[in-house]
Write a protein that holds these residues in place. Structure first.
Motif, short mmCIF file in Angstrom:
data_model
loop_
_atom_site.label_atom_id
_atom_site.label_comp_id
_atom_site.label_asym_id
_atom_site.label_seq_id
_atom_site.Cartn_x
_atom_site.Cartn_y
_atom_site.Cartn_z
N SER A 1 0.84 -1.21 0.00
CA SER A 1 0.00 0.00 0.00
C SER A 1 0.87 1.25 0.00
CB SER A 1 -0.93 -0.02 1.21
OG SER A 1 -1.72 1.15 1.26
N GLN A 2 1.92 1.25 0.83
CA GLN A 2 2.82 2.40 0.82
C GLN A 2 3.54 2.52 -0.51
OE1 GLN A 2 5.98 2.41 3.76
NE2 GLN A 2 6.64 4.47 3.20
N ASP A 3 3.99 1.41 -1.05
CA ASP A 3 4.69 1.40 -2.33
C ASP A 3 3.86 2.09 -3.41
OD1 ASP A 3 5.38 0.06 -5.06
OD2 ASP A 3 7.09 -0.43 -3.79
N LYS A 4 2.60 1.74 -3.49
CA LYS A 4 1.72 2.31 -4.50
C LYS A 4 1.52 3.81 -4.29
CE LYS A 4 -2.89 1.79 -6.53
NZ LYS A 4 -4.17 1.02 -6.48
N ALA A 5 1.50 4.22 -3.03
CA ALA A 5 1.21 5.62 -2.72
C ALA A 5 2.39 6.54 -2.97
CB ALA A 5 0.75 5.74 -1.26
N ILE A 6 3.61 6.08 -2.69
CA ILE A 6 4.73 7.03 -2.69
C ILE A 6 5.60 6.98 -3.94
CG2 ILE A 6 4.81 6.84 -0.17
CD1 ILE A 6 7.55 5.46 -0.49
N LYS A 7 5.48 5.94 -4.76
CA LYS A 7 6.29 5.87 -5.97
C LYS A 7 5.58 6.56 -7.13
CE LYS A 7 9.02 1.65 -5.28
NZ LYS A 7 9.26 0.28 -5.79
N VAL A 8 6.34 7.34 -7.88
CA VAL A 8 5.82 7.93 -9.11
C VAL A 8 6.84 7.71 -10.22
CG1 VAL A 8 4.34 9.67 -8.05
CG2 VAL A 8 6.74 10.20 -8.48
N GLU A 9 6.34 7.47 -11.43
CA GLU A 9 7.22 7.29 -12.57
C GLU A 9 7.30 8.59 -13.35
OE1 GLU A 9 6.69 3.83 -14.91
OE2 GLU A 9 6.77 2.47 -13.19
N VAL A 10 8.51 9.02 -13.60
CA VAL A 10 8.76 10.27 -14.32
C VAL A 10 8.89 9.96 -15.81
CG1 VAL A 10 10.30 12.24 -14.57
CG2 VAL A 10 9.92 11.21 -12.30
N PRO A 11 8.06 10.56 -16.65
CA PRO A 11 8.13 10.26 -18.09
C PRO A 11 9.29 10.96 -18.78
CG PRO A 11 6.40 11.84 -17.68
CD PRO A 11 6.95 11.46 -16.33
N ALA A 12 9.53 10.58 -20.02
CA ALA A 12 10.57 11.21 -20.83
C ALA A 12 10.26 12.69 -21.04
CB ALA A 12 10.67 10.50 -22.17
N ASN A 13 11.30 13.46 -21.34
CA ASN A 13 11.16 14.87 -21.73
C ASN A 13 10.47 15.70 -20.65
OD1 ASN A 13 12.22 14.11 -24.33
ND2 ASN A 13 10.17 13.35 -24.83
N THR A 14 10.92 15.50 -19.42
CA THR A 14 10.28 16.16 -18.27
C THR A 14 11.30 16.94 -17.47
OG1 THR A 14 8.55 14.47 -18.07
CG2 THR A 14 9.04 15.76 -16.11
N THR A 15 10.93 18.14 -17.07
CA THR A 15 11.68 18.91 -16.08
C THR A 15 10.81 19.07 -14.83
OG1 THR A 15 13.01 20.16 -17.67
CG2 THR A 15 12.66 21.16 -15.52
N ILE A 16 11.36 18.69 -13.68
CA ILE A 16 10.70 18.92 -12.39
C ILE A 16 11.57 19.91 -11.64
CG2 ILE A 16 9.86 17.87 -10.27
CD1 ILE A 16 9.82 15.18 -11.75
N VAL A 17 10.98 21.03 -11.26
CA VAL A 17 11.77 22.11 -10.68
C VAL A 17 11.03 22.72 -9.50
CG1 VAL A 17 10.85 23.79 -12.33
CG2 VAL A 17 13.03 24.24 -11.21
N GLY A 18 11.74 23.03 -8.45
CA GLY A 18 11.14 23.69 -7.30
C GLY A 18 11.00 25.18 -7.53
N VAL A 19 9.92 25.74 -7.00
CA VAL A 19 9.67 27.18 -7.12
C VAL A 19 10.26 27.87 -5.89
CG1 VAL A 19 7.90 28.96 -7.23
CG2 VAL A 19 7.56 26.78 -8.44
N GLY A 20 11.21 28.76 -6.11
CA GLY A 20 11.81 29.50 -5.00
C GLY A 20 12.73 28.65 -4.15
N LYS A 21 12.84 29.01 -2.87
CA LYS A 21 13.79 28.36 -1.98
C LYS A 21 13.17 27.33 -1.05
CE LYS A 21 17.13 32.17 -1.91
NZ LYS A 21 17.96 33.06 -1.06
N GLY A 22 11.86 27.21 -1.00
CA GLY A 22 11.26 26.33 -0.02
C GLY A 22 10.56 25.12 -0.58
N ALA A 23 10.80 24.79 -1.85
CA ALA A 23 10.06 23.70 -2.47
C ALA A 23 10.70 22.36 -2.16
CB ALA A 23 10.01 23.91 -3.98
N GLY A 24 9.87 21.33 -1.99
CA GLY A 24 10.44 20.03 -1.70
C GLY A 24 9.45 18.89 -1.79
N ILE A 25 9.99 17.69 -1.69
CA ILE A 25 9.21 16.45 -1.69
C ILE A 25 9.64 15.64 -0.47
CG2 ILE A 25 8.71 14.30 -2.90
CD1 ILE A 25 9.36 15.77 -5.52
N ARG A 26 8.69 15.32 0.38
CA ARG A 26 8.96 14.52 1.58
C ARG A 26 8.38 13.12 1.41
NH1 ARG A 26 7.07 18.56 6.47
NH2 ARG A 26 8.91 19.95 6.48
N GLY A 27 9.25 12.14 1.49
CA GLY A 27 8.75 10.77 1.56
C GLY A 27 8.29 10.17 0.27
N GLY A 28 8.51 10.84 -0.86
CA GLY A 28 8.17 10.27 -2.15
C GLY A 28 9.38 9.59 -2.77
N SER A 29 9.13 8.73 -3.74
CA SER A 29 10.20 8.03 -4.45
C SER A 29 10.04 8.30 -5.94
CB SER A 29 10.15 6.53 -4.17
OG SER A 29 11.17 5.84 -4.88
#
Length: 438
Positions: A149-177
């Motif tokens: 159940s945790q595995d399904k919830a926290i894992k995400v697959e990033v597709p091709a041709n993708t940029t993931i970027v934080g906005v400003g200085k306080g952006a983040g991801i806690r506990g995701g994979s």
């Protein structure tokens, strides 16, 4: 097919006056300043293995409709899935957390950790039999359902041709994979990423002579993917350092795995200007000695201008790949557990030069290298506490049972500016990590 995206930046310098644009109608408008968009930036030509071939552009070519700002984990997952492999830019605002409701939200009905400890304690279960044959309604069976159940919830697959970027200085991801798996052309920048905490580690009585707790989930894994740029992020155990984890059956209840693993034929990756903090098994490049058919000729990775502090081991541990590590600052803090920095593994071709090490009293430079397999490496012009040090010579003198051979058999060419290693701590410490993109 991808092509490089070239960005021209034109600077106009005018002394003592304001720049004005005069229209045909006589209207006067003041020129607008350029606003930097991190999501549109691409890896520079010649900046490490990630720049090889077509380079790494991520989602820089995204249309306006494929640029999304997300503030929740659900929005993040939806943004990743939208548009397939079309170029996309995902801007993370604030901190998103798939485990915000706590570990209990993943527990299967009837799961009881105290019952798990009771049944599988060495006194009751012994240390000769693993738990693989336990039925679905047993404590181990219910643990496995909870873990799924945790595995399904926290894992995400990033597709091709993708940029993931934080906005400003306080952006983040806690506990995701973040699973960058079997795709090409991904950029990850300006995020504080807290390592996932495995809510349901498995006890393995047969792991070593005394048993061990085994955990899942890397914070970021690059699995069989190509052209990846990981830049200006902070990767850390954050709120849950290993020192806070409890002990059961006399062994640490291990709830962390890797921070950034690059495995299974992944290739052409640049890891730059990141702050990597307070973790044990930090970075694998190649995850198996038996993966030669998949990994030979691949796992080409550049690590430069990263800061590693409070790291126990694997910074990185290398198998097979031509790994170029230069201008990194490795800081071992007083009293921390420390195993090694560079792990020399099966058929690895590590080229480590122009790095800086800050070691406390009692920690020898010999420990910066660890031999797992017979594989020559190049380690030159590295500085320890401000002094040029031949890491291989020191290692071989103090640990003769693990004699290392010099000469990786190749010379890196995909490098931008190489800073003097004595200056690296001052340069890297102020600029590495999330919120410090210049």
């Amino acid at each position: 097919m991808r092509t490089r995206i070239w960005h021209a930046h034109v600077r106009t310098s005018v002394v003592g006056c304001t720049v004005l644009v005069l229209g045909l109608t006589g209207a006067v408008a003041q020129a607008q300043p350029h606003v930097r968009d991190l999501g549109r930036e691409t890896l520079a030509v010649g900046d490490g293995w990630g720049s090889e071939g077509a380079g790494t552009t991520g989602g820089a070519a995204a249309t306006a409709g494929q640029v999304r700002t997300v503030a929740t984990w659900a929005e993040f997952k939806a943004a990743l899935q939208a548009g397939g492999d079309a170029p996309k830019i995902i801007k993370v605002k604030g901190v998103i957390d798939p485990v915000a409701e706590g570990c209990a939200s993943f527990a299967a009905p009837g799961y009881d950790f105290d019952a798990y400890l009771e049944k599988y304690s060495p006194e009751n279960w012994g240390l000769d039999t693993d738990l693989s044959g336990e039925p679905a309604d047993s404590p181990e069976g219910l643990r496995a359902v909870s873990a799924a159940s945790q595995d399904k919830a926290i894992k995400v697959e990033v597709p091709a041709n993708t940029t993931i970027v934080g906005v400003g200085k306080g952006a983040g991801i806690r506990g995701g994979s973040l699973q960058i798996k079997g795709v090409d052309n991904v950029i990850l920048r300006n995020l504080t990423i807290e390592a996932p905490l495995d809510c349901f580690p498995q006890w393995d009585p047969t792991d070593t002579d005394t048993g061990a707790w085994n955990s899942e989930y890397d914070a970021v894994v690059v699995y069989g993917s190509t052209h990846v740029w990981v830049d200006h992020n902070t990767l850390t155990d954050g709120r849950y350092p290993d020192s806070t984890l409890p002990t059961y059956f006399g062994r640490t209840y291990q709830q962390h795995d890797g921070l950034l693993d690059i495995v299974r034929g992944a290739n052409h990756v640049t890891v730059s200007w990141n702050s990597v903090e307070d973790h044990d098994k930090t970075m694998l490049i190649g995850n198996s000695d038996s993966a030669g058919a998949t990994d030979t000729g691949k796992l080409k990775v550049t690590l430069h201008h990263n800061r590693f502090e409070g790291i126990v081991e694997r910074a990185p541990r290398v198998r097979f790949g031509q790994v170029d590590a230069y201008n990194n600052h490795f800081v071992v803090t007083e009293g921390q557990p420390y195993g090694y920095t560079f792990g020399v593994g099966a058929s690895s071709q590590l080229y480590a030069s122009d790095n800086a090490f800050s070691l406390p009293a009692g920690v020898s430079a010999a420990k910066t290298l660890k031999k797992w397999s017979e594989a020559p490496l190049t380690a030159e012009n590295n500085y320890v506490n401000g002094r040029r040090t031949d890491l291989i010579a020191v290692h071989n003198a103090e640990i003769p049972a693990e004699t290392l051979q010099s000469g990786a058999g190749w010379t890196p060419t995909l490098r931008t500016k190489v800073d003097p290693p004595r200056a690296v701590p001052g340069i890297v410490d102020g600029r590495a990590g999330a919120g410090k993109v210049r």
